[in-house]
Scaffold this motif. Structure first.
Motif, PDB file in Angstrom:
ATOM      1  N   HIS A   1       0.846  -1.202   0.000  1.00  0.00           N
ATOM      2  CA  HIS A   1       0.000   0.000   0.000  1.00  0.00           C
ATOM      3  C   HIS A   1       0.879   1.250   0.000  1.00  0.00           C
ATOM      4  O   HIS A   1       0.631   2.196  -0.745  1.00  0.00           O
ATOM      5  N   ARG A   2       1.902   1.245   0.836  1.00  0.00           N
ATOM      6  CA  ARG A   2       2.774   2.412   0.972  1.00  0.00           C
ATOM      7  C   ARG A   2       3.522   2.712  -0.327  1.00  0.00           C
ATOM      8  O   ARG A   2       3.711   3.874  -0.691  1.00  0.00           O
ATOM      9  N   MET A   3       3.926   1.670  -1.030  1.00  0.00           N
ATOM     10  CA  MET A   3       4.690   1.838  -2.279  1.00  0.00           C
ATOM     11  C   MET A   3       3.760   2.045  -3.476  1.00  0.00           C
ATOM     12  O   MET A   3       4.225   2.263  -4.581  1.00  0.00           O
ATOM     13  N   ARG A   4       2.446   1.937  -3.243  1.00  0.00           N
ATOM     14  CA  ARG A   4       1.426   2.094  -4.288  1.00  0.00           C
ATOM     15  C   ARG A   4       1.710   1.157  -5.470  1.00  0.00           C
ATOM     16  O   ARG A   4       1.648   1.558  -6.631  1.00  0.00           O
ATOM     17  N   GLU A   5       2.033  -0.095  -5.131  1.00  0.00           N
ATOM     18  CA  GLU A   5       2.399  -1.086  -6.143  1.00  0.00           C
ATOM     19  C   GLU A   5       1.228  -1.514  -7.021  1.00  0.00           C
ATOM     20  O   GLU A   5       1.436  -1.944  -8.138  1.00  0.00           O
ATOM     21  N   THR A   6       0.020  -1.426  -6.484  1.00  0.00           N
ATOM     22  CA  THR A   6      -1.150  -1.839  -7.241  1.00  0.00           C
ATOM     23  C   THR A   6      -2.011  -0.622  -7.544  1.00  0.00           C
ATOM     24  O   THR A   6      -2.465   0.056  -6.616  1.00  0.00           O
ATOM     25  N   PRO A   7      -2.204  -0.327  -8.826  1.00  0.00           N
ATOM     26  CA  PRO A   7      -3.065   0.816  -9.159  1.00  0.00           C
ATOM     27  C   PRO A   7      -4.482   0.571  -8.637  1.00  0.00           C
ATOM     28  O   PRO A   7      -4.941  -0.562  -8.583  1.00  0.00           O
ATOM     29  N   GLY A   8      -5.138   1.620  -8.239  1.00  0.00           N
ATOM     30  CA  GLY A   8      -6.505   1.478  -7.762  1.00  0.00           C
ATOM     31  C   GLY A   8      -6.801   2.437  -6.633  1.00  0.00           C
ATOM     32  O   GLY A   8      -6.125   3.455  -6.456  1.00  0.00           O
ATOM     33  N   PHE A   9      -7.814   2.095  -5.847  1.00  0.00           N
ATOM     34  CA  PHE A   9      -8.331   2.961  -4.804  1.00  0.00           C
ATOM     35  C   PHE A   9      -7.252   3.429  -3.833  1.00  0.00           C
ATOM     36  O   PHE A   9      -7.101   4.628  -3.582  1.00  0.00           O
ATOM     37  N   THR A  10      -6.497   2.488  -3.241  1.00  0.00           N
ATOM     38  CA  THR A  10      -5.543   2.876  -2.203  1.00  0.00           C
ATOM     39  C   THR A  10      -4.404   3.713  -2.762  1.00  0.00           C
ATOM     40  O   THR A  10      -3.917   4.616  -2.086  1.00  0.00           O
ATOM     41  N   ALA A  11      -3.979   3.440  -3.980  1.00  0.00           N
ATOM     42  CA  ALA A  11      -2.927   4.249  -4.599  1.00  0.00           C
ATOM     43  C   ALA A  11      -3.453   5.639  -4.931  1.00  0.00           C
ATOM     44  O   ALA A  11      -2.797   6.651  -4.668  1.00  0.00           O
ATOM     45  N   THR A  12      -4.634   5.715  -5.502  1.00  0.00           N
ATOM     46  CA  THR A  12      -5.237   6.997  -5.891  1.00  0.00           C
ATOM     47  C   THR A  12      -5.437   7.909  -4.691  1.00  0.00           C
ATOM     48  O   THR A  12      -5.137   9.100  -4.749  1.00  0.00           O
ATOM     49  N   TYR A  13      -5.937   7.353  -3.597  1.00  0.00           N
ATOM     50  CA  TYR A  13      -6.271   8.167  -2.422  1.00  0.00           C
ATOM     51  C   TYR A  13      -5.189   8.151  -1.343  1.00  0.00           C
ATOM     52  O   TYR A  13      -5.415   8.652  -0.247  1.00  0.00           O
ATOM     53  N   LYS A  14      -4.010   7.590  -1.664  1.00  0.00           N
ATOM     54  CA  LYS A  14      -2.865   7.556  -0.737  1.00  0.00           C
ATOM     55  C   LYS A  14      -3.246   6.956   0.625  1.00  0.00           C
ATOM     56  O   LYS A  14      -2.936   7.489   1.684  1.00  0.00           O
ATOM     57  N   VAL A  15      -3.934   5.830   0.548  1.00  0.00           N
ATOM     58  CA  VAL A  15      -4.388   5.112   1.739  1.00  0.00           C
ATOM     59  C   VAL A  15      -3.285   4.114   2.104  1.00  0.00           C
ATOM     60  O   VAL A  15      -3.179   3.053   1.505  1.00  0.00           O
ATOM     61  N   ASP A  16      -2.433   4.501   3.068  1.00  0.00           N
ATOM     62  CA  ASP A  16      -1.244   3.688   3.310  1.00  0.00           C
ATOM     63  C   ASP A  16      -0.779   3.624   4.767  1.00  0.00           C
ATOM     64  O   ASP A  16       0.290   3.116   5.051  1.00  0.00           O
ATOM     65  N   ARG A  17      -1.574   4.114   5.704  1.00  0.00           N
ATOM     66  CA  ARG A  17      -1.190   4.052   7.116  1.00  0.00           C
ATOM     67  C   ARG A  17      -2.037   3.004   7.815  1.00  0.00           C
ATOM     68  O   ARG A  17      -3.266   3.086   7.791  1.00  0.00           O
ATOM     69  N   LEU A  18      -1.404   2.030   8.439  1.00  0.00           N
ATOM     70  CA  LEU A  18      -2.122   0.982   9.166  1.00  0.00           C
ATOM     71  C   LEU A  18      -2.690   1.587  10.451  1.00  0.00           C
ATOM     72  O   LEU A  18      -1.933   2.026  11.318  1.00  0.00           O
ATOM     73  N   VAL A  19      -4.017   1.619  10.561  1.00  0.00           N
ATOM     74  CA  VAL A  19      -4.631   2.240  11.742  1.00  0.00           C
ATOM     75  C   VAL A  19      -5.382   1.245  12.629  1.00  0.00           C
ATOM     76  O   VAL A  19      -5.738   1.566  13.761  1.00  0.00           O
ATOM     77  N   TRP A  20      -5.610   0.030  12.118  1.00  0.00           N
ATOM     78  CA  TRP A  20      -6.312  -0.984  12.907  1.00  0.00           C
ATOM     79  C   TRP A  20      -6.059  -2.352  12.272  1.00  0.00           C
ATOM     80  O   TRP A  20      -5.929  -2.465  11.054  1.00  0.00           O
TER      81      TRP A  20
END
Length: 96
Positions: free
Chosen positions: A35-54
């Motif tokens: 997620h952090r490296m945005r290796e897979t295009p899509g939702f998490t890469a687009t919205y920079k969703v990369d911090r583990l919160v739970w």
């Protein structure tokens, strides 16, 4: 058949603006790194969703998948309450 000692994780990652994504994996560190490296295009890469919160750990993959589906059906308010019950400041748990 699963290997002895294999764990499965349901996890929530978030962006700085608190956009969230719920997933399941058998390697939490690797998945957060992806997620952090945005290796897979899509939702998490687009919205920079990369911090583990739970996260939650399971021994049984079917139980983990069932829990992931349950959480995905929750309201956003209920998801936020879950995150904040474990991590009130929304800190990145992957660094701990």
């Amino acid at each position: 058949m699963r290997s002895p000692g294999t764990s499965y994780f349901v996890y929530i990652v978030a962006s700085p603006s608190r956009t969230i994504y719920i997933g399941v994996t058998n390697d939490l560190a690797r998945r957060v790194r992806e997620h952090r490296m945005r290796e897979t295009p899509g939702f998490t890469a687009t919205y920079k969703v990369d911090r583990l919160v739970w996260f939650e750990e399971f021994a049984d993959p079917a139980a983990a998948i069932s829990r992931e589906k349950q959480l995905k059906n929750w309201t956003r308010a209920k998801k936020i309450k879950l995150i904040e019950s474990m991590n009130p400041a929304w800190n990145d748990l992957s660094s701990e």
